[in-house]
Motif scaffolding. Structure first.
Motif, PDB file in Angstrom:
ATOM      1  N   HIS A  27      88.405  41.045 -36.053  1.00  0.00           N
ATOM      2  CA  HIS A  27      88.061  39.866 -35.249  1.00  0.00           C
ATOM      3  C   HIS A  27      89.074  39.704 -34.119  1.00  0.00           C
ATOM      4  N   SER A  44      82.212  36.813 -34.161  1.00  0.00           N
ATOM      5  CA  SER A  44      81.464  36.907 -35.425  1.00  0.00           C
ATOM      6  C   SER A  44      80.084  37.535 -35.225  1.00  0.00           C
ATOM      7  N   HIS A 201      87.171  27.032 -27.003  1.00  0.00           N
ATOM      8  CA  HIS A 201      86.193  27.452 -28.015  1.00  0.00           C
ATOM      9  C   HIS A 201      85.283  26.274 -28.351  1.00  0.00           C
ATOM     10  N   THR A 218      84.375  33.483 -28.808  1.00  0.00           N
ATOM     11  CA  THR A 218      85.470  34.338 -28.309  1.00  0.00           C
ATOM     12  C   THR A 218      84.932  35.460 -27.417  1.00  0.00           C
TER      13      THR A 218
HETATM   14  P1  13P Z   1      83.869  33.537 -32.792  1.00  0.00           P
HETATM   15  O1  13P Z   1      82.601  33.890 -33.491  1.00  0.00           O
HETATM   16  O2  13P Z   1      83.657  32.831 -31.496  1.00  0.00           O
HETATM   17  O3  13P Z   1      84.752  34.722 -32.627  1.00  0.00           O
HETATM   18  O4  13P Z   1      84.652  32.464 -33.689  1.00  0.00           O
HETATM   19  C1  13P Z   1      85.014  32.699 -35.013  1.00  0.00           C
HETATM   20  C2  13P Z   1      86.009  31.752 -35.474  1.00  0.00           C
HETATM   21  O5  13P Z   1      86.406  31.771 -36.610  1.00  0.00           O
HETATM   22  C3  13P Z   1      86.515  30.780 -34.545  1.00  0.00           C
HETATM   23  O6  13P Z   1      87.496  29.995 -35.128  1.00  0.00           O
END
Ligand code: 13P
Ligand code: SF4
Length: 307
Positions: A27, A44, A201, A218
């Motif tokens: 990640h 994700s 975010h 992200t």
């Molecule tokens: P992303 O899917 O945007 O990478 O976010 C995952 C996450 O755990 C954010 O705190």
């Protein structure tokens, strides 16, 4: 760790990866040293898509538990290794399967939208999963006359409700790392760097999102930073994001909104843990067949939607 011992560990990882027919998925928040040796880094949604289509027999997942579980649900026949078993997501643990059943009983005709930041058993109760990268489009695709239960992130749910001007039944979960980011912090940085743009975010509070130039996943942040003409960007998310933003945009300056925005769980795996995991083939994600079968349905629905 000195350079030669780091190189030594990296070489051992590369060799074992071949021997085990393994791929390393990471990640965007994990330590830079792991991002740099990973075969694929992403948000994700990208990681789920990647996991669903890989030929390798073994997946080493550098991230938190729900991400490794999602990979296992998508490829139950593969060995999914989660190098530090204790690396979980505190927000995911804010929703239990019993609580979800209770709220569904209260709103029996509602559509239950479950953010992937949730444990596997909670996903078994969902109609559809989403990530921060597709939540807005997925919620928008639900007929207007339907009630929506959104869990477990109250901020992501509220941000989407506001954007779509739609009522959503919110869960009370939150990400402790993003919850700490305040509008005052944003304003202070914006005053300090008036020529910058601010990206945050979608897990940030609506008051924070309201004064940012964009609220994204992200992967969305990486895309935004690449296309923006701004030379300086204020970044409101977990600190690990700066590594990839800076690496892919060497001509730009990325200013973290807070150096304290650290997800301790994302920082748990170190390079030596990836090596240990491949050496011992530990810790394997094990889920029972019924959980996999039921949790697969809402994840597949999300991936099939192509949002
Ligand atoms: P992303 O899917 O945007 O990478 O976010 C995952 C996450 O755990 C954010 O705190
Ligand atoms: Fe969970 Fe927040 Fe860490 Fe993401 S940053 S894994 S939502 S605790």
């Amino acid at each position: 760790m000195n350079n030669s011992s780091q190189k030594d560990i990296e070489n051992k990882i590369l060799k074992l990866k071949k021997d085990r027919n393994a791929i390393i998925l990471a990640h965007n928040y994990v330590l830079g040293e792991i991002q740099d040796i990973a075969d694929f880094c992403g948000d994700s949604l990208e990681l789920s898509r990647k996991a669903a289509g890989i030929p390798e027999e073994t997946i080493v997942f550098a991230g938190v538990k729900f991400m490794a579980e999602t990979a296992k649900i998508l490829c139950p026949e593969k060995t999914v290794l989660h190098p530090v078993a204790g690396a979980g997501c505190p927000m995911a643990d804010m929703a239990t399967v019993e609580d979800v059943r209770n709220i569904k009983e209260k709103y029996p005709s509602a559509v239950t939208v479950c953010y992937v930041n949730s444990n596997a058993d909670v996903k078994t109760e969902a109609d559809i999963c989403c990530t921060s990268g597709n939540a807005e489009k997925l919620v928008a695709s639900i007929p207007e006359d339907k009630d929506i239960i959104f869990l477990p992130d109250q901020n992501l749910g509220a941000n989407i409700a506001r954007k779509l001007n739609r009522k959503i039944i919110l869960w009370e979960g939150y990400c402790p790392t993003h919850m700490r980011i305040s509008p005052e912090m944003v304003k202070r940085k914006q005053d300090e760097f008036p020529e910058s743009e601010t990206i945050v975010h979608l897990e940030c509070k609506p008051e924070v999102v309201a004064i940012a130039d964009a609220a994204l996943s992200t992967a969305g942040m990486l895309k935004y930073a690449k296309n923006s003409t701004a030379k300086k960007l204020i970044v409101g998310t977990e600190i690990g994001m700066i590594h990839r933003l800076q690496k892919e945009n060497p001509g730009k300056i990325f200013i973290p909104l807070s150096e304290q925005a650290v997800c301790m769980d994302m920082k748990m795996p170190e390079l030596k843990d990836i090596l240990n995991s491949l050496e011992k083939m530990e810790t394997q994600i094990i889920l029972d067949k019924e959980t996999i079968r039921k949790a697969h349905l809402p994840i597949k629905k999300m991936l099939d939607s192509k949002f």
